[in-house]
Enzyme design. Structure first.
Site, short mmCIF file in Angstrom:
data_model
loop_
_atom_site.label_atom_id
_atom_site.label_comp_id
_atom_site.label_asym_id
_atom_site.label_seq_id
_atom_site.Cartn_x
_atom_site.Cartn_y
_atom_site.Cartn_z
N CYS A 35 -44.22 -41.36 -34.81
CA CYS A 35 -45.67 -41.43 -35.02
C CYS A 35 -46.08 -42.72 -35.73
O CYS A 35 -47.23 -43.15 -35.60
CB CYS A 35 -46.12 -40.21 -35.82
SG CYS A 35 -45.13 -39.96 -37.30
N GLU A 68 -50.65 -33.22 -39.34
CA GLU A 68 -50.01 -34.54 -39.20
C GLU A 68 -49.97 -34.84 -37.71
O GLU A 68 -49.11 -34.32 -37.00
CB GLU A 68 -48.60 -34.52 -39.80
CG GLU A 68 -48.53 -34.16 -41.27
CD GLU A 68 -49.12 -35.25 -42.16
OE1 GLU A 68 -49.43 -36.36 -41.67
OE2 GLU A 68 -49.29 -34.98 -43.36
N LYS A 126 -41.78 -22.52 -36.76
CA LYS A 126 -41.78 -22.41 -35.30
C LYS A 126 -41.38 -23.79 -34.76
O LYS A 126 -42.18 -24.72 -34.73
CB LYS A 126 -43.19 -22.04 -34.81
CG LYS A 126 -43.25 -21.23 -33.56
CD LYS A 126 -43.02 -21.90 -32.24
CE LYS A 126 -43.81 -23.08 -31.81
NZ LYS A 126 -43.03 -23.87 -30.81
P1 NAD Z 1 -46.97 -31.02 -29.55
O1 NAD Z 1 -48.31 -31.07 -30.15
O2 NAD Z 1 -46.85 -30.86 -28.09
O3 NAD Z 1 -46.11 -29.84 -30.18
C1 NAD Z 1 -45.82 -29.76 -31.55
C2 NAD Z 1 -45.56 -28.32 -31.92
O4 NAD Z 1 -46.76 -27.59 -31.79
C3 NAD Z 1 -44.53 -27.60 -31.06
O5 NAD Z 1 -43.75 -26.75 -31.86
C4 NAD Z 1 -45.40 -26.79 -30.11
O6 NAD Z 1 -44.76 -25.64 -29.64
C5 NAD Z 1 -46.55 -26.42 -31.02
N1 NAD Z 1 -47.83 -26.12 -30.37
C6 NAD Z 1 -48.36 -26.72 -29.28
N2 NAD Z 1 -49.55 -26.16 -28.98
C7 NAD Z 1 -49.78 -25.20 -29.92
C8 NAD Z 1 -50.85 -24.28 -30.16
N3 NAD Z 1 -51.93 -24.24 -29.37
N4 NAD Z 1 -50.76 -23.45 -31.21
C9 NAD Z 1 -49.68 -23.49 -32.02
N5 NAD Z 1 -48.63 -24.31 -31.83
C10 NAD Z 1 -48.68 -25.18 -30.80
O7 NAD Z 1 -46.29 -32.36 -30.09
P2 NAD Z 1 -44.90 -32.96 -29.71
O8 NAD Z 1 -45.07 -33.55 -28.36
O9 NAD Z 1 -43.80 -31.97 -29.96
O10 NAD Z 1 -44.74 -34.11 -30.82
C11 NAD Z 1 -45.14 -35.40 -30.65
C12 NAD Z 1 -46.43 -35.68 -31.41
O11 NAD Z 1 -46.23 -35.43 -32.82
C13 NAD Z 1 -46.87 -37.12 -31.33
O12 NAD Z 1 -48.25 -37.18 -31.09
C14 NAD Z 1 -46.56 -37.68 -32.73
O13 NAD Z 1 -47.32 -38.78 -33.13
C15 NAD Z 1 -46.79 -36.50 -33.58
N6 NAD Z 1 -46.11 -36.66 -34.88
C16 NAD Z 1 -46.87 -36.91 -36.00
C17 NAD Z 1 -46.24 -37.11 -37.23
C18 NAD Z 1 -47.05 -37.36 -38.48
O14 NAD Z 1 -46.48 -37.31 -39.57
N7 NAD Z 1 -48.34 -37.60 -38.38
C19 NAD Z 1 -44.85 -37.04 -37.32
C20 NAD Z 1 -44.10 -36.79 -36.16
C21 NAD Z 1 -44.78 -36.59 -34.95
#
Ligand code: NAD
Length: 478
Positions: A285, A251, A177
């Site tokens: 991140c 993550e 997704k």
């Molecule tokens: P986000 O949490 O808004 O969304 C990520 C994904 O989750 C999207 O596909 C979104 O549609 C989905 N999602 C959101 N709410 C959901 C729910 N309730 N149920 C199921 N799916 C849901 O994050 P973002 O803004 O797209 O990404 C940025 C974040 O990702 C930052 O905090 C960054 O640090 C983190 N990140 C972490 C790593 C790591 O390896 N730890 C790597 C890259 C990014």
């Protein structure tokens, strides 16, 4: 302007339009122009994707590791053959500077495929032995079933591949997704991959996280959820996943401390730190965002880093000279700008600190000095081209400040004193620590956070084993 790319779900080997009546447009963050469109999926579409993955599982998991590995190698070759197109899609969708997309990111994705293709053939288990008298025991590693990968917008295809490649080689089938803001490259890759994969082995379903994502996380036929994204969404997902027994890899956000001692090799460090702060416009991140600087070197360090940041070429991600591209959206830029605008009186902007006029969602390379540990800019993951500076008096002070945040994903330590470097490595609570470097990673090593940054690993042997379950077999010798 060319007409928008039309995107569909990929379910059971076929391109299938989502069945809601809502159209979503996807914008180029460098220009604000519409570059793609798709029809949002419903939860029924999500159910169809899981059903296809479930139906494909018996035959896929019955292939030998060598057969699956061979298909992954062919997928790596396919990705490589289409690298320029996929890099271009990441540039217009996620705002990746061309230099990063073709120089680092897409070749890195090909390398990840090849790593997992090889590692999948040598999954290790405990040695067999006669642990119970009169019996011999051994351990099998088995695939889990259907893996759901939920990806963020900052590394769309990279994140999808770090989930789907290990999941597939271990014998699972997959539903991805993608993030709402950046669905293009993942969809294109999944379309191409259908040439090599049996129908249903890899499915992509688009939809809102809170609707389609949440439904998939709760789905009883999904055996593992591998989620990369914000800490807030990760917490909601952990709650939702608890409704049915399933495995979870989270993550989540980072907030990396960068500990600068007075014996740093400043000349060597500056380009690495500049890249560590500005790579992917700071929407990374592991970004080198939270600089903790020895008070003995503070003035010299801040002056040199500010000059290096200010000299960075900012512009349309498609221009070959661009180093700092746009933020992903108007909303993300506004969030970064608000954090900087709420600067406490004891802090000051050394360079940058403003949005850039014109189309696209650009923000200046920014350095903020004089911050204190409890400040919002120190405690929050900024996720923009912004670094903060705090000073420390001694090693104990540096380590206390490094660890006094909720997150624990990545960190770096800068010193030429090997004993001090290793004491810092031991004391810093984070899943990755670099010494005299920042951001360099390969698929052979495990990544993943401690504390509020989540749990589970991606990459390395640990990142492959996440996608397996362990079965002990005990056989009577009589
Ligand atoms: P986000 O949490 O808004 O969304 C990520 C994904 O989750 C999207 O596909 C979104 O549609 C989905 N999602 C959101 N709410 C959901 C729910 N309730 N149920 C199921 N799916 C849901 O994050 P973002 O803004 O797209 O990404 C940025 C974040 O990702 C930052 O905090 C960054 O640090 C983190 N990140 C972490 C790593 C790591 O390896 N730890 C790597 C890259 C990014």
């Amino acid at each position: 302007m060319s007409s928008p790319i039309q995107l569909t779900n990929i379910i059971d080997g076929k391109a299938v339009t989502g069945s809601s009546d809502k159209i979503r447009t996807v914008l180029n963050p460098s220009t604000g122009e519409v570059v793609a469109e798709l029809t949002e999926s419903t939860i029924e579409d999500a159910d169809r994707a899981v059903a296809a993955a479930r139906a494909a599982f018996p035959a896929w998991s019955a292939k030998t590791p060598g057969e699956r590995s061979q298909i992954l190698h062919e997928l790596a070759n396919l990705l490589e053959a289409n690298l320029d197109e996929l890099a271009h899609l990441e540039t217009i969708d996620a705002g990746k500077p061309t230099t990063a997309a073709t120089g680092d990111e897409l070749p890195g994705i090909v390398a990840a495929f090849r790593h997992f293709a090889g590692a999948g053939r040598t999954l290790a288990a405990q040695a067999a032995g006669e642990f119970v008298a009169g019996n011999t025991s051994f351990v099998r590693r088995e695939p889990l079933g259907v893996v759901l990968g939920i990806t963020p917008w900052n590394f769309p295809l990279w994140q999808a591949v770090w989930k789907l490649a290990p999941a597939l080689v271990a014998g699972n089938t997959v539903v991805i997704k993608p993030a709402e803001l950046t669905p293009i490259a993942t969809t294109r890759f999944a379309e191409l991959a259908q040439q090599l994969l049996p129908a249903g082995v890899l499915n992509v379903v688009h939809g809102k996280g809170s609707v389609v994502g949440d439904h998939l996380v709760r789905h009883p036929e999904v055996n593992l959820v591998s989620f990369t994204g914000s800490t807030a969404a990760g917490q909601r997902i952990a709650e939702a996943a608890g409704a049915t027994p399933k495995r979870l890899v989270l993550e989540l956000g980072g907030n990396a401390p960068v500990v600068i001692y007075d014996d740093i090799d400043l000349e060597a460090a500056l380009p690495i730190l500049t890249n560590g702060i500005l790579f992917n416009a700071g929407q990374e991140c592991m970004s080198a965002t939270r600089l903790l600087v020895s008070e003995k070197i503070h003035d010299r360090f801040v002056e040199a880093l500010a000059a290096s940041l200010a000299a960075t070429e900012i512009g349309d991600a498609a221009d070959a000279s661009t180093v700092l591209g746009p933020l992903i959206s108007e909303g993300q830029r506004a969030r970064v700008a608000e954090l900087v605008d709420r600067l406490p009186a004891h802090a000051r902007v050394v360079t940058g600190g403003k949005a850039v006029d014109g189309p696209g969602y650009f923000y200046e390379a920014t350095l903020i000095d004089g911050l204190q540990q409890d400040d919002e800019l120190v405690q929050e993951e900024i996720f923009g081209p912004v670094a903060t500076v705090q000073t420390f008096t001694d090693e104990a002070d540096a380590l206390a400040k490094a660890n006094a945040v909720e997150q624990g994903l990545a960190a770096s330590v800068w010193t030429r004193d090997i004993g001090r470097a290793l004491r810092n490595v031991n004391a810093i609570e984070s899943g990755v620590v670099w010494v005299n470097n920042h951001m360099a990673v390969g698929p052979e090593g495990p990544l993943g956070g401690f504390k509020g940054s989540g749990y589970g690993k991606e990459g390395g042997a640990a990142g492959l084993e996440e996608f397996t379950r362990v079965k002990q077999v005990i056989v009577s010798l009589s």
